[in-house]
Design a protein around this motif. Structure first.
Motif, PDB file in Angstrom:
ATOM      1  N   MET A  97      33.615  44.985  49.507  1.00  0.00           N
ATOM      2  CA  MET A  97      33.500  43.665  49.971  1.00  0.00           C
ATOM      3  C   MET A  97      34.098  43.524  51.383  1.00  0.00           C
ATOM      4  O   MET A  97      33.712  42.702  52.416  1.00  0.00           O
ATOM      5  CB  MET A  97      34.336  42.732  49.078  1.00  0.00           C
ATOM      6  CG  MET A  97      33.485  42.571  47.614  1.00  0.00           C
ATOM      7  SD  MET A  97      34.626  41.622  46.532  1.00  0.00           S
ATOM      8  CE  MET A  97      34.418  39.999  47.245  1.00  0.00           C
ATOM      9  N   MET A  98      35.021  44.276  51.625  1.00  0.00           N
ATOM     10  CA  MET A  98      35.565  44.335  53.136  1.00  0.00           C
ATOM     11  C   MET A  98      34.649  44.678  54.117  1.00  0.00           C
ATOM     12  O   MET A  98      34.319  44.187  55.168  1.00  0.00           O
ATOM     13  CB  MET A  98      36.633  45.521  52.982  1.00  0.00           C
ATOM     14  CG  MET A  98      38.046  45.032  52.274  1.00  0.00           C
ATOM     15  SD  MET A  98      39.376  46.431  52.328  1.00  0.00           S
ATOM     16  CE  MET A  98      39.757  46.545  53.990  1.00  0.00           C
ATOM     17  N   PRO A 115      36.383  46.061  46.008  1.00  0.00           N
ATOM     18  CA  PRO A 115      37.198  45.273  47.128  1.00  0.00           C
ATOM     19  C   PRO A 115      36.560  46.011  48.374  1.00  0.00           C
ATOM     20  O   PRO A 115      36.574  45.361  49.676  1.00  0.00           O
ATOM     21  CB  PRO A 115      38.637  45.615  46.886  1.00  0.00           C
ATOM     22  CG  PRO A 115      38.505  45.309  45.604  1.00  0.00           C
ATOM     23  CD  PRO A 115      37.400  46.104  44.829  1.00  0.00           C
ATOM     24  N   ALA A 138      32.068  41.814  54.452  1.00  0.00           N
ATOM     25  CA  ALA A 138      32.749  40.701  55.216  1.00  0.00           C
ATOM     26  C   ALA A 138      32.566  41.039  56.580  1.00  0.00           C
ATOM     27  O   ALA A 138      32.212  40.259  57.837  1.00  0.00           O
ATOM     28  CB  ALA A 138      34.125  40.268  54.720  1.00  0.00           C
ATOM     29  N   THR A 189      39.940  36.848  54.606  1.00  0.00           N
ATOM     30  CA  THR A 189      39.414  36.101  53.538  1.00  0.00           C
ATOM     31  C   THR A 189      39.049  37.065  52.215  1.00  0.00           C
ATOM     32  O   THR A 189      39.148  36.548  51.044  1.00  0.00           O
ATOM     33  CB  THR A 189      37.902  35.815  54.122  1.00  0.00           C
ATOM     34  OG1 THR A 189      38.153  35.072  55.136  1.00  0.00           O
ATOM     35  CG2 THR A 189      37.083  35.058  53.142  1.00  0.00           C
ATOM     36  N   VAL A 190      38.753  38.387  52.326  1.00  0.00           N
ATOM     37  CA  VAL A 190      38.810  39.173  51.398  1.00  0.00           C
ATOM     38  C   VAL A 190      40.237  39.352  50.505  1.00  0.00           C
ATOM     39  O   VAL A 190      40.064  39.464  49.268  1.00  0.00           O
ATOM     40  CB  VAL A 190      38.376  40.703  51.651  1.00  0.00           C
ATOM     41  CG1 VAL A 190      37.990  41.934  50.548  1.00  0.00           C
ATOM     42  CG2 VAL A 190      36.698  40.353  52.347  1.00  0.00           C
ATOM     43  N   LEU A 207      40.497  36.452  48.197  1.00  0.00           N
ATOM     44  CA  LEU A 207      39.481  36.709  47.119  1.00  0.00           C
ATOM     45  C   LEU A 207      40.077  37.607  46.138  1.00  0.00           C
ATOM     46  O   LEU A 207      40.149  37.317  44.982  1.00  0.00           O
ATOM     47  CB  LEU A 207      38.175  36.917  47.743  1.00  0.00           C
ATOM     48  CG  LEU A 207      37.148  36.167  48.239  1.00  0.00           C
ATOM     49  CD1 LEU A 207      35.833  36.626  48.913  1.00  0.00           C
ATOM     50  CD2 LEU A 207      36.866  35.035  46.872  1.00  0.00           C
ATOM     51  N   MET A 208      40.611  38.664  46.667  1.00  0.00           N
ATOM     52  CA  MET A 208      41.166  39.638  45.561  1.00  0.00           C
ATOM     53  C   MET A 208      42.293  38.943  44.991  1.00  0.00           C
ATOM     54  O   MET A 208      42.452  39.516  43.659  1.00  0.00           O
ATOM     55  CB  MET A 208      41.606  40.805  46.457  1.00  0.00           C
ATOM     56  CG  MET A 208      40.489  41.708  47.100  1.00  0.00           C
ATOM     57  SD  MET A 208      39.256  42.393  45.988  1.00  0.00           S
ATOM     58  CE  MET A 208      37.959  41.022  46.321  1.00  0.00           C
TER      59      MET A 208
END
Length: 425
Positions: A179-180, A176, A183, A404-405, A408-409
């Motif tokens: 991914m942050m 995560p 993004a 958004t992340v 998703l998480m």
């Protein structure tokens, strides 16, 4: 009615500006005396609340972050990130994010990232011609990566309160966090092309390896911490102690940028910060005991499940609730109050406690970027000499990739659970 009075009193005290630890303790003590229980219950629960081995990691992770900042190690990290990704459009924006990812593996705190790297990053971006709002906004947003990528102070607190493996939580935060960063980099690339921000410098293999060599020893810190925990060499607490020893070694012996007077100063800062955190944890232990003894968590679960049994709707309601609370309360206090109430609900609808922990912490990180509390914004306002209100506006666009992340998480457990399942289960 007495539980309602407890929450009402806590809310009033917080609105009046009473420190969180005092507000939690005072409202809990009033409840206990009002219900005819002995006041000794307060002392007993406060001691039990902080009598936990994993909590020893907190002062050591804080001290390690302070030693990195004081020893000038953050500058080496920034220079390495600059040589790695500075060549892209909006290069220093990408550098900002990359440096935060690296520093996240050392400090575990968003405020430490904003305070330590923020001054270097904003100055460099201003000097290169980036507008102040963009510089402050991306610096604030990227600092929230710190408590998601291990090590993480909020995850340690969550693990203690939720009685969940801190090693699994650390493993769950790695993907995560990356991914942050990804993004935010997409957002930076889009804004850079829109506003024609410059590339920082052409990529040079020679310069890259020079900066890598210069930063090689500091870059070993997250490898030692995260690698040691995941492979089972260290417990999180032992990893924190190793991080302090390694940071002190770099500052005193290798780079000689630390003095014994400097170590004494950062040690006193660490004691002050740790005392404030542990007071919140101790006070919230009484508050949590009251909620548990009165089965508030079960009643709240029944209320939510009575309203709807749709897992998606319940998750959205929990997310909205945590986001609102995160705007008004400090992160550690929010964790200690929310976990006893929300974790049973999460488990009831089939969420793994590790997965829920990442969702909760990421939610609360967004609270660091929103008024009225917004601790990261206050720090950057001081560092950049930009008014707080302007910092809020500058940061707002960067909430889009972070939210958004978060979604998703929340709805795709694979991203959080793949690594801990692979390593531990």
């Amino acid at each position: 009615m007495s539980i309602l009075f407890l929450f009402l009193m806590l809310f009033v005290l917080l609105v009046m500006g009473v420190p969180v630890a005092v507000a939690l303790g005072l409202s809990s003590l009033t409840f206990i005396l009002f219900n005819g229980m002995p006041s000794l219950v307060v002392l007993h629960n406060m001691i039990n609340g902080i009598n936990s081995f994993p909590l020893i990691a907190i002062p050591f992770f804080i001290l390690a972050g302070h030693l990195m900042n004081t020893g000038g190690i953050t500058t080496k990290i920034f220079n390495f990130a600059r040589a790695s990704v500075g060549w892209a459009h909006g290069g220093l924006g990408h550098v900002n994010i990359g440096a935060s990812v690296i520093f996240a593996g050392m400090s575990g705190a968003a405020v430490a990232d904003a305070g330590g790297l923020g001054n270097i990053e904003i100055k460099a971006m201003r000097d290169a011609g980036y507008d102040t709002d963009f510089s402050v906004g991306i610096t604030a947003a990227s600092s929230t990566i710190g408590p998601i990528i291990p090590p993480s102070l909020p995850l340690v607190i969550y693990g203690v309160i939720a009685d969940t493996s801190i090693g699994q939580l650390f493993a769950a935060g790695l993907i995560p966090g990356l991914m942050m960063a990804m993004a935010l980099m997409i957002m930076v690339a889009w804004k850079a092309r829109l506003k024609n921000y410059p590339r920082d410098e052409r990529f040079s293999v020679k310069h890259f390896f020079e900066s890598l060599l210069d930063a090689a020893l500091p870059l070993m810190t997250p490898i030692i911490i995260v690698g040691g925990i995941i492979t089972g060499v260290f417990t999180p607490t032992e990893a924190a102690i190793a991080a302090v020893a390694y940071s002190a070694f770099l500052g005193l012996v290798v780079y000689r940028t630390l003095t014994w007077r400097g170590i004494l100063r950062v040690s006193m800062d660490t004691i002050e910060t740790t005392a404030a955190i542990l007071m919140i944890v101790a006070s919230s232990a009484i508050f949590g005991w009251i909620l548990t003894a009165n089965q508030v968590a079960g009643q709240f679960a029944d209320l939510l499940l009575g309203f709807t049994d749709n897992k998606i709707v319940i998750l959205l309601l929990i997310t909205l609730m945590v986001l609102i609370i995160g705007c008004f309360m400090e992160t550690i206090a929010s964790i200690t109050i929310l976990v006893p109430v929300l974790l049973p609900v999460a488990v009831t609808i089939g969420l793994d406690p590790v997965h829920f922990g990442i969702i909760l912490i990421l939610n609360l990180m967004l609270g660091l970027l929103t008024p009225p509390v917004g601790m990261v914004l206050y720090v950057l306002s001081k560092v950049s000499s930009v008014p707080f209100e302007r910092c809020v506006i500058a940061t707002a666009p960067f909430l889009v990739p972070l939210v958004t992340v978060l979604l998703l998480m929340t709805f795709v457990p694979f991203f959080t659970m793949w690594l801990p399942t692979l390593i531990y289960r």
